[in-house]
Design a protein around this motif. Structure first.
Motif, PDB file in Angstrom:
ATOM      1  N   UNK A   1       0.297   5.850  -8.474  1.00  0.00           N
ATOM      2  CA  UNK A   1       1.254   6.260  -7.463  1.00  0.00           C
ATOM      3  C   UNK A   1       2.327   5.179  -7.314  1.00  0.00           C
ATOM      4  N   UNK A   2       3.562   5.560  -7.456  1.00  0.00           N
ATOM      5  CA  UNK A   2       4.672   4.620  -7.309  1.00  0.00           C
ATOM      6  C   UNK A   2       4.971   4.397  -5.827  1.00  0.00           C
ATOM      7  N   UNK A   3       5.193   3.153  -5.477  1.00  0.00           N
ATOM      8  CA  UNK A   3       5.562   2.788  -4.105  1.00  0.00           C
ATOM      9  C   UNK A   3       7.073   2.960  -3.982  1.00  0.00           C
ATOM     10  N   UNK A   4       7.498   3.663  -2.924  1.00  0.00           N
ATOM     11  CA  UNK A   4       8.925   3.884  -2.689  1.00  0.00           C
ATOM     12  C   UNK A   4       9.343   3.270  -1.355  1.00  0.00           C
ATOM     13  N   UNK A   5      10.638   3.104  -1.180  1.00  0.00           N
ATOM     14  CA  UNK A   5      11.150   2.487   0.042  1.00  0.00           C
ATOM     15  C   UNK A   5      10.916   3.346   1.276  1.00  0.00           C
ATOM     16  N   UNK A   6      10.685   4.634   1.094  1.00  0.00           N
ATOM     17  CA  UNK A   6      10.495   5.548   2.221  1.00  0.00           C
ATOM     18  C   UNK A   6       9.040   5.664   2.684  1.00  0.00           C
ATOM     19  N   UNK A  14      -3.070   2.038   2.276  1.00  0.00           N
ATOM     20  CA  UNK A  14      -4.155   2.989   1.997  1.00  0.00           C
ATOM     21  C   UNK A  14      -4.192   3.360   0.522  1.00  0.00           C
ATOM     22  N   UNK A  15      -3.032   3.553  -0.072  1.00  0.00           N
ATOM     23  CA  UNK A  15      -2.958   3.954  -1.473  1.00  0.00           C
ATOM     24  C   UNK A  15      -3.257   2.789  -2.415  1.00  0.00           C
ATOM     25  N   UNK A  16      -2.888   1.590  -1.983  1.00  0.00           N
ATOM     26  CA  UNK A  16      -3.024   0.410  -2.841  1.00  0.00           C
ATOM     27  C   UNK A  16      -3.426  -0.773  -1.961  1.00  0.00           C
ATOM     28  N   UNK A  17      -4.727  -0.942  -1.695  1.00  0.00           N
ATOM     29  CA  UNK A  17      -5.184  -1.995  -0.778  1.00  0.00           C
ATOM     30  C   UNK A  17      -4.670  -3.397  -1.105  1.00  0.00           C
ATOM     31  N   UNK A  19      -1.867  -4.192  -1.860  1.00  0.00           N
ATOM     32  CA  UNK A  19      -0.484  -4.304  -1.384  1.00  0.00           C
ATOM     33  C   UNK A  19      -0.379  -5.206  -0.165  1.00  0.00           C
ATOM     34  N   UNK A  20      -1.428  -5.252   0.661  1.00  0.00           N
ATOM     35  CA  UNK A  20      -1.391  -6.110   1.849  1.00  0.00           C
ATOM     36  C   UNK A  20      -1.175  -7.563   1.446  1.00  0.00           C
ATOM     37  N   UNK A  21      -1.886  -8.001   0.426  1.00  0.00           N
ATOM     38  CA  UNK A  21      -1.742  -9.376  -0.047  1.00  0.00           C
ATOM     39  C   UNK A  21      -0.350  -9.615  -0.637  1.00  0.00           C
ATOM     40  N   UNK A  22       0.165  -8.636  -1.349  1.00  0.00           N
ATOM     41  CA  UNK A  22       1.506  -8.748  -1.941  1.00  0.00           C
ATOM     42  C   UNK A  22       2.558  -8.839  -0.835  1.00  0.00           C
ATOM     43  N   UNK A  23       2.438  -7.992   0.170  1.00  0.00           N
ATOM     44  CA  UNK A  23       3.390  -8.009   1.287  1.00  0.00           C
ATOM     45  C   UNK A  23       3.352  -9.353   2.006  1.00  0.00           C
ATOM     46  N   UNK A  24       2.148  -9.865   2.265  1.00  0.00           N
ATOM     47  CA  UNK A  24       2.027 -11.150   2.960  1.00  0.00           C
ATOM     48  C   UNK A  24       2.587 -12.285   2.113  1.00  0.00           C
ATOM     49  N   UNK A  25       2.383 -12.232   0.804  1.00  0.00           N
ATOM     50  CA  UNK A  25       2.908 -13.271  -0.083  1.00  0.00           C
ATOM     51  C   UNK A  25       4.434 -13.287  -0.092  1.00  0.00           C
ATOM     52  N   UNK A  26       5.044 -12.151   0.223  1.00  0.00           N
ATOM     53  CA  UNK A  26       6.505 -12.061   0.261  1.00  0.00           C
ATOM     54  C   UNK A  26       7.075 -12.341   1.655  1.00  0.00           C
ATOM     55  N   UNK A  27       6.211 -12.694   2.615  1.00  0.00           N
ATOM     56  CA  UNK A  27       6.692 -13.085   3.934  1.00  0.00           C
ATOM     57  C   UNK A  27       6.464 -12.091   5.049  1.00  0.00           C
ATOM     58  N   UNK A  28       5.733 -11.030   4.790  1.00  0.00           N
ATOM     59  CA  UNK A  28       5.447 -10.037   5.821  1.00  0.00           C
ATOM     60  C   UNK A  28       4.031 -10.306   6.334  1.00  0.00           C
ATOM     61  N   UNK A  29       3.933 -11.213   7.292  1.00  0.00           N
ATOM     62  CA  UNK A  29       2.630 -11.665   7.753  1.00  0.00           C
ATOM     63  C   UNK A  29       1.888 -10.726   8.674  1.00  0.00           C
ATOM     64  N   UNK A  30       2.550  -9.709   9.178  1.00  0.00           N
ATOM     65  CA  UNK A  30       1.909  -8.855  10.185  1.00  0.00           C
ATOM     66  C   UNK A  30       1.680  -7.436   9.665  1.00  0.00           C
ATOM     67  N   UNK A  31       1.163  -7.308   8.459  1.00  0.00           N
ATOM     68  CA  UNK A  31       0.983  -5.974   7.883  1.00  0.00           C
ATOM     69  C   UNK A  31      -0.027  -5.130   8.651  1.00  0.00           C
ATOM     70  N   UNK A  32      -0.873  -5.753   9.452  1.00  0.00           N
ATOM     71  CA  UNK A  32      -1.862  -5.001  10.219  1.00  0.00           C
ATOM     72  C   UNK A  32      -1.443  -4.695  11.645  1.00  0.00           C
TER      73      UNK A  32
END
Length: 61
Positions: A1-6, A14-17, A19-32
């Motif tokens: 499944x491709x991740x899109x901006x929308x 949920x689709x790619x667990x 992803x939480x680590x990837x988001x946090x590594x890019x500076x999005x610390x509050x994914x939860x």
């Protein structure tokens, strides 16, 4: 499944667990946090001053 901006952050994680680590590594610390669960990837990137294309590239590897 491709991740899109929308896609909502919740859907992405949920689709790619890993992803939480990837988001946090890019500076999005509050994914939860409740707000992040309702934001699209595009909205979250804008709020956090992140480069959307770089983020999407990392999530879709």
């Amino acid at each position: 499944m491709a991740i899109t901006k929308d896609m909502v952050i919740r859907e992405i994680i949920q689709a790619k667990p890993e992803a939480a680590e990837i988001l946090m590594a890019h500076g999005m610390g509050c994914v939860g946090c409740p707000g992040a669960q309702m934001e699209t990837l595009e909205e979250a990137a804008a709020v956090h001053g992140m480069n959307l294309q770089n983020l999407m590239d990392a999530l879709n590897k």
